[in-house]
Design a protein around this motif. Structure first.
Motif, PDB file in Angstrom:
ATOM      1  N   VAL B 309       0.996  -1.242   0.059  1.00  0.00           N
ATOM      2  CA  VAL B 309       0.018  -0.016   0.185  1.00  0.00           C
ATOM      3  C   VAL B 309       0.772   1.080   0.171  1.00  0.00           C
ATOM      4  O   VAL B 309       1.723   1.477   0.706  1.00  0.00           O
ATOM      5  N   SER B 310       0.509   2.075  -1.156  1.00  0.00           N
ATOM      6  CA  SER B 310       1.419   3.381  -1.025  1.00  0.00           C
ATOM      7  C   SER B 310       0.398   4.417  -0.594  1.00  0.00           C
ATOM      8  O   SER B 310      -0.690   4.608  -0.997  1.00  0.00           O
ATOM      9  N   ALA B 311       0.673   4.849   0.761  1.00  0.00           N
ATOM     10  CA  ALA B 311      -0.101   5.605   1.614  1.00  0.00           C
ATOM     11  C   ALA B 311       0.233   7.226   1.425  1.00  0.00           C
ATOM     12  O   ALA B 311       1.225   7.495   1.266  1.00  0.00           O
ATOM     13  N   THR B 312      -0.858   7.798   2.135  1.00  0.00           N
ATOM     14  CA  THR B 312      -0.492   9.468   2.104  1.00  0.00           C
ATOM     15  C   THR B 312       0.396   9.642   3.371  1.00  0.00           C
ATOM     16  O   THR B 312       0.371   8.877   4.260  1.00  0.00           O
ATOM     17  N   ASN B 313       0.674  10.835   3.440  1.00  0.00           N
ATOM     18  CA  ASN B 313       1.398  11.389   4.583  1.00  0.00           C
ATOM     19  C   ASN B 313       0.818  12.735   5.064  1.00  0.00           C
ATOM     20  O   ASN B 313       0.646  13.556   4.150  1.00  0.00           O
ATOM     21  N   PRO B 314      -0.159  12.817   5.995  1.00  0.00           N
ATOM     22  CA  PRO B 314      -0.254  11.693   7.309  1.00  0.00           C
ATOM     23  C   PRO B 314      -1.103  10.676   6.600  1.00  0.00           C
ATOM     24  O   PRO B 314      -1.651  10.572   5.703  1.00  0.00           O
ATOM     25  N   HIS B 315      -1.095   9.538   7.396  1.00  0.00           N
ATOM     26  CA  HIS B 315      -1.531   8.151   7.026  1.00  0.00           C
ATOM     27  C   HIS B 315      -2.669   7.988   8.466  1.00  0.00           C
ATOM     28  O   HIS B 315      -2.162   8.007   9.566  1.00  0.00           O
ATOM     29  N   GLN B 316      -3.655   7.581   7.984  1.00  0.00           N
ATOM     30  CA  GLN B 316      -4.852   6.984   9.190  1.00  0.00           C
ATOM     31  C   GLN B 316      -5.391   5.944   8.553  1.00  0.00           C
ATOM     32  O   GLN B 316      -5.729   5.735   7.517  1.00  0.00           O
ATOM     33  N   PHE B 317      -5.187   4.915   9.319  1.00  0.00           N
ATOM     34  CA  PHE B 317      -5.988   3.705   9.129  1.00  0.00           C
ATOM     35  C   PHE B 317      -6.381   3.128  10.537  1.00  0.00           C
ATOM     36  O   PHE B 317      -6.075   3.520  11.618  1.00  0.00           O
ATOM     37  N   GLU B 318      -6.923   2.027  10.455  1.00  0.00           N
ATOM     38  CA  GLU B 318      -7.505   1.153  11.325  1.00  0.00           C
ATOM     39  C   GLU B 318      -6.949  -0.301  11.303  1.00  0.00           C
ATOM     40  O   GLU B 318      -7.252  -0.887  10.118  1.00  0.00           O
ATOM     41  N   PHE B 324      -5.158   4.187  14.071  1.00  0.00           N
ATOM     42  CA  PHE B 324      -3.665   4.645  13.721  1.00  0.00           C
ATOM     43  C   PHE B 324      -3.688   6.075  13.173  1.00  0.00           C
ATOM     44  O   PHE B 324      -4.424   6.110  12.331  1.00  0.00           O
ATOM     45  N   LEU B 325      -2.947   7.108  13.466  1.00  0.00           N
ATOM     46  CA  LEU B 325      -2.629   8.119  12.786  1.00  0.00           C
ATOM     47  C   LEU B 325      -1.107   8.420  12.828  1.00  0.00           C
ATOM     48  O   LEU B 325      -0.600   8.488  13.847  1.00  0.00           O
ATOM     49  N   PRO B 383      -7.011   8.869  17.468  1.00  0.00           N
ATOM     50  CA  PRO B 383      -6.471   7.504  17.484  1.00  0.00           C
ATOM     51  C   PRO B 383      -5.959   6.849  18.572  1.00  0.00           C
ATOM     52  O   PRO B 383      -5.779   7.776  19.707  1.00  0.00           O
ATOM     53  N   HIS B 384      -6.050   5.449  18.499  1.00  0.00           N
ATOM     54  CA  HIS B 384      -5.103   4.826  19.666  1.00  0.00           C
ATOM     55  C   HIS B 384      -3.602   4.793  19.697  1.00  0.00           C
ATOM     56  O   HIS B 384      -2.955   4.778  20.743  1.00  0.00           O
ATOM     57  N   GLY B 404     -11.021   7.849  30.005  1.00  0.00           N
ATOM     58  CA  GLY B 404     -10.540   6.632  29.891  1.00  0.00           C
ATOM     59  C   GLY B 404      -9.937   6.376  28.435  1.00  0.00           C
ATOM     60  O   GLY B 404      -9.747   5.359  27.954  1.00  0.00           O
ATOM     61  N   GLU B 405      -9.501   7.653  27.651  1.00  0.00           N
ATOM     62  CA  GLU B 405      -8.787   7.505  26.284  1.00  0.00           C
ATOM     63  C   GLU B 405      -7.600   7.112  26.677  1.00  0.00           C
ATOM     64  O   GLU B 405      -7.022   7.381  27.661  1.00  0.00           O
ATOM     65  N   MET B 406      -7.117   6.459  25.675  1.00  0.00           N
ATOM     66  CA  MET B 406      -5.863   5.819  25.959  1.00  0.00           C
ATOM     67  C   MET B 406      -5.061   6.094  24.604  1.00  0.00           C
ATOM     68  O   MET B 406      -5.482   5.300  23.553  1.00  0.00           O
ATOM     69  N   VAL B 407      -4.110   6.738  24.525  1.00  0.00           N
ATOM     70  CA  VAL B 407      -3.153   6.950  23.145  1.00  0.00           C
ATOM     71  C   VAL B 407      -1.696   6.689  23.325  1.00  0.00           C
ATOM     72  O   VAL B 407      -1.039   7.147  24.372  1.00  0.00           O
TER      73      VAL B 407
END
Lengths: 549, 455
Positions: B309-318, B324-325, B383-384, B404-407
């Protein structure tokens, strides 16, 4: 008894290390003898333990969790002398195996890598449809079912034939590895099934590694895919051809045989085309015009005012549709010259990456494809079955096509107009008008179909950006226009132009019918070359013409 | 010979969803758009996040705009910060007549004790004063709410400052007992083909991840890696070959060689596992954020794989519901120039709290002039795992939000310099390094032991 193959491998390793002073890493060994890397590690280990007296340098890969916080997984390459230290620095139970064996430690650690790299590049450069150990990671200990490899050609103008490639190409890829590997290396535990493994184990003695030993690096390919017997021959073909293979690779190995034939044709026809192209141009223009050389024009056109007058006269003549040969000639010569210049530039670009040659071949191979018995092409190449066209005809048409860069000629008219306008501004309008007419006449020739010149950029298989000047017929699907090699579309317009220009010339009209029955596919650069050739002499005279202004 | 019989370990898998649409520029148009719209959207959207927080924090104060400030009356204002910086480079300085006055050394950090903040909204701007606001922490482009009272001379005495805070976050999916541990590998700054890059180190990483290296225990670790993210600066191009002239074929070769090398690396990785490659500041991609995916024609070998996968920068995915970010590091690098922090992780934490990953864009960070959105806002959810490539050293922090967020924040070090990749667990967000080293093979380190090396 089962030691025999591996001991033979060990013997071979010894020879490579001691005589060839080679660095033998487990990965290299695994690829060379088509064995899983874990097995290669063991082999090396055995080799080391058996040859302690040889005073070899052994590099170990030591990995494990570090003792200090934060915890970190550390992988290190360690010479034998430091092995214990490193082991001690890691938590209990570090993983240790032989990474490589060599006669002496290289000064630069990267040298350990270069042998692997060369091998990997070799595998990497194999034709795209070949599935090798680099491409499917088959010797790794971890399998990933997600991985799928598909051969998609990335050229922009995907044609019907190209679109079929992935489908067909899927075949060679999906061919089960099991049998292949069994043939190459029975002792290899292939991914195929666990059930296979037992018989495999009992087969361990068999020879394959030895047979592999006797060959050299290139034959690794053969070991990996003995099924594809043609592959070695492909390898022997020039690099451009590899690209070609991939282009044709839809039938996998079958088509692989084609390129050489295609190449032969290419070889035969390129020089032919060049020669014929040159002569045909001189035929066309030289014979058509009573005074072919531009020197005569320079004499004619000596006084600047007369240049303008000449232009006007020419235009008038054209309008009247009955101008003489002499009138046409300046056009011809200038046009040819310009075209040649243009083409030459493009050819230069092409040459830098062998692009031109590649295209030549590609097109000629396409011409030749129907010759192949197993070919599916006729379906894909509907209506482009031009193998029947005599070569000289093709090349002749080519040559003509190269001279027919309409825009260039019209530009020239404008150039002249610029010159002329200095002297006789009144002329200007007319000349411009005329030049427009010239430009439009041509596109309008075929039942009002408009053609225009478009710069197309595409990426070829080697990842290079190729910019081509293409004639696109308006209204037609751009994709279909794209499919044809650029000059094919340009060609029909070529004779057209002349036809409209010069009905008087019988020579030319005689030449005209040819392209129409067979609008040929022929390499762009060929036409360019011939055009250059033909105009070689005339160039100087045109310059002198401008100088005299 | 029996022990040569090794089972293939199946690689663990995770479902992958890409959220890069907002970073993709389908139709790039440069028709005189200004960046004002980007700021406008940033302010408008962040205001939505801030309003509920303001009601919670200061229920009694009125929220007004800058034009409506009354002297002596405590109120809350939402606006975009502008940091007035003495040392900030100005393009006009190049044309000043007193050119020689300025120092020749360009500082790497442009902060100064005299810097001050200005708050702007649609109606006007006001200078912020007060002890509770530290200009060194903030940068231009951050949207905040300030509570205080206007003083004389058009100043605003800040009593308290409120940031948007962490975005809401879906709970971290819990791992079933039966499931194996899953890791994501991050690496950045491979710099293939660079003169100082050690290709053996890169190859070791590839061999480790693809399951070639090590004994079974190590291979079982690498089988748990579900995906590798390459966060920028993967090649080091020979920039000196580019001189604005047509390149000779030799120079072209020089230029293309690192990319070919990278393609080989990517092919090996992609043949074994899913790989995402993001462009970085030194890669052959566009300069301004969001950087568009590296063109696939650069990687003819790797492109053939479904796992590439050629992704963008920034990259956001799950991955399996874990968000993920991350970026290749430009945003943090820019913050490092225009603000102060002890650790790059601090910058990352701030951007999370500002709910904007690149507040300095477009001021000092190149950015496409978006006219319909601000893609760098952290929305709709936090994002986590928030990562940032090309940092000097590895550092990480787990931050916990009030709800309770956790990053997990991860600074990925440059691989070429440190030989370090980072693995993050999908289930616990635990994070550890993998270091690959060949330094013990250096001649200097073994000379003392074996001075006489036979040819």
């Amino acid at each position: 008894m089962e030691e025999s193959p591996s001991s033979q491998v060990l013997f071979e390793i010894e020879g490579l290390i001691l005589d060839a002073l080679q660095v033998i890493s487990y990965k290299w060994l695994s690829r060379k003898f088509s064995i899983p890397s874990n097995m290669a590690k063991r082999l090396l280990e055995r080799f080391v333990s058996q040859n302690k007296q040889l005073d070899l340098e052994v590099v170990y890969a030591v990995s494990g969790w570090t003792k200090q916080e934060p915890q970190c997984y550390s992988v290190q390459l360690v010479p034998k002398s430091k092995l214990e230290d490193v082991k001690a620095s890691l938590k209990e139970n570090p993983s240790v195996h032989v990474y490589s064996v060599q006669r002496c430690l290289p000064k630069d650690p990267a040298q350990l890598w270069s042998a692997d790299f060369v091998q990997a590049v070799e595998l990497f450069n194999q034709p795209q449809d070949v599935n090798n150990s680099l491409r499917d990671n088959r010797f790794s200990a971890v399998s990933c079912t997600l991985v799928q490899r598909s051969l998609l050609r990335k050229t922009s103008g995907s044609t019907s034939s190209q679109q079929q490639i992935p489908v067909a190409a899927a075949k060679p890829i999906s061919t089960p590895r099991g049998p292949v590997q069994n043939a190459a290396q029975p002792s290899h535990i292939s991914r195929s099934t666990t059930a296979d493994r037992k018989p495999v184990k009992s087969e361990i003695p068999p020879v394959p590694p030895i047979s592999a030993l006797s060959h050299h690096a290139k034959d690794v390919i053969a070991d990996i895919k003995p099924v594809k017997t043609e592959i070695p021959s492909v390898q022997s073909v020039s690099p451009q051809h590899d690209a070609k293979d991939t282009a044709l690779g839809k039938n996998g190995s079958k088509i692989v045989v084609l390129p050489p034939a295609g190449k032969r044709k290419a070889m035969a026809s390129v020089p032919l085309g060049g020669a014929n192209g040159g002569s045909s141009i001189s035929n066309l223009w030289g014979k058509a015009a009573s005074k072919p050389s531009a020197t005569s024009h320079s004499k004619e056109l000596e006084p600047p005012v007369e240049v303008a007058g000449d232009a006007e006269a020419r235009i008038q003549a054209m309008e009247a549709d009955g101008f003489s040969d002499e009138d046409v000639d300046p056009y011809v010569s200038t046009r040819v010259k310009r075209t040649a210049g243009r083409r030459r530039m493009i050819v230069e670009d092409d040459d830098s990456g062998n692009e031109g040659a590649e295209e030549d071949e590609e097109m000629i191979v396409r011409l030749g494809t129907p010759d192949s018995p197993q070919d599916v092409k006729p379906l894909l190449w509907n209506g482009h079955d031009r193998s029947m066209v005599p070569k000289d005809q093709i090349s002749e048409v080519n040559a003509k096509s190269s001279t027919l860069e309409m825009k260039v000629s019209s530009n020239l008219v404008q150039d002249k107009n610029g010159l002329a306008s200095n002297i006789q501004p009144a002329m200007k309008d007319k000349v411009v008008q005329k030049s427009n007419v010239v430009e439009q006449d041509v596109p309008g020739f075929r039942a009002g179909i408009k053609r225009k010149k478009v710069m197309k950029t595409r990426i070829d298989e080697k990842g290079r950006e190729v910019t081509e000047v293409v004639w696109v017929t308006e209204g037609e699907d751009t994709a279909s226009a794209d499919e044809k090699p650029p000059l094919v579309t340009a060609k029909p317009s070529a004779p057209t132009n002349k036809e409209s220009d010069t009905k008087a010339s019988t020579e030319r009209t005689r030449a005209l019918p040819k392209p129409q029955p067979a609008p040929p596919k022929a390499p762009a650069s060929k036409g360019g070359k011939s055009a250059t050739k033909a105009t070689g002499k005339q160039q100087g005279s045109i310059m002198s013409f401008f100088k005299k202004q | 010979m029996e022990d040569m019989d090794v089972d293939m370990l199946p690689r663990v898998q995770a479902t992958y969803v890409s959220h890069n649409e907002k970073f993709e520029l389908k139709k790039q148009k440069y028709k005189g758009q200004q960046y004002s719209q980007l700021y406008f959207f940033r302010l408008t959207f962040t205001r939505q996040y801030l309003n509920p927080r303001i009601k919670e924090r200061w229920p009694s104060y009125i929220v007004t705009n800058i034009l409506g400030l009354d002297e002596g009356k405590v109120c809350v204002v939402i606006g975009t910060l502008y940091k007035q910086m003495k040392l900030k480079p100005n393009i006009l300085d190049e044309y000043s007549k007193e050119r020689s006055v300025g120092g020749l050394v360009v500082p790497s950090n442009f902060t100064d004790a005299e810097d001050y903040l200005i708050l702007e909204d649609e109606s006007g701007r006001v200078k912020l004063v007060g002890d509770c606001i530290s200009p060194a922490v903030y940068v231009t482009g951050v949207v905040v709410a300030v509570c205080g009272q206007p003083g004389k001379d058009g100043e605003f005495l800040v009593e308290e400052i409120l940031e948007p805070g962490l975005a809401p976050q879906p709970p971290l999916p819990t791992r079933k007992k039966s499931e194996s541990e899953k890791y994501v590998a991050f690496v950045s700054g491979l710099r293939c083909g660079g003169p100082e890059t050690n290709p053996l180190q890169v190859q070791l990483l590839v061999d480790h991840l693809t399951g070639h290296l090590g004994e079974e225990q190590e291979q079982s670790l690498s089988a748990q890696v579900v995906r590798t993210i390459i966060a920028g600066d993967s090649v080091q191009l020979q920039a000196q070959a580019l001189h604005g002239q047509p390149l000779s074929s030799k120079d072209q070769h020089k230029l293309i060689e690192p990319i070919k090398e990278l393609d080989l690396v990517l092919t090996q990785l992609a043949s074994a596992m899913p790989v995402d490659i993001m462009p970085g500041s030194k890669d052959p991609a566009n300069f301004s954020l969001p950087q568009q995916p590296l063109h696939k024609c650069l990687f003819p070998g790797a492109t053939a794989y479904s796992t590439f996968v050629s992704a963008t920068n920034p990259h956001q995915f799950e991955l399996d519901g874990v968000g993920f970010l991350g970026t290749s590091g430009q945003n943090i690098e820019d913050l490092d120039k225009y603000s102060l922090a002890d650790d790059p992780v601090d910058y990352m934490e701030r951007t999370l709290s500002w709910r904007h990953i690149a507040p300095t864009a477009p001021d000092t960070l190149g950015c496409y002039p978006f006219h319909d959105r601000d893609p760098f806002l952290i929305e709709p959810s936090c994002p986590h795992v928030y990562f940032c490539g090309n940092q000097d050293k590895f550092s990480t922090r787990l931050i916990r939000g009030p709800k309770g967020e956790m990053v997990r924040l991860v600074c990925i070090p440059r691989f070429a310099e440190t030989g370090t990749a980072v693995l993050v667990s999908l289930s616990t967000l635990e994070c550890h390094c993998v270091t690959l080293s060949t330094s013990l093979l250096e001649i200097s380190s073994i000379e003392d032991i074996k001075p006489d090396i036979k040819p």
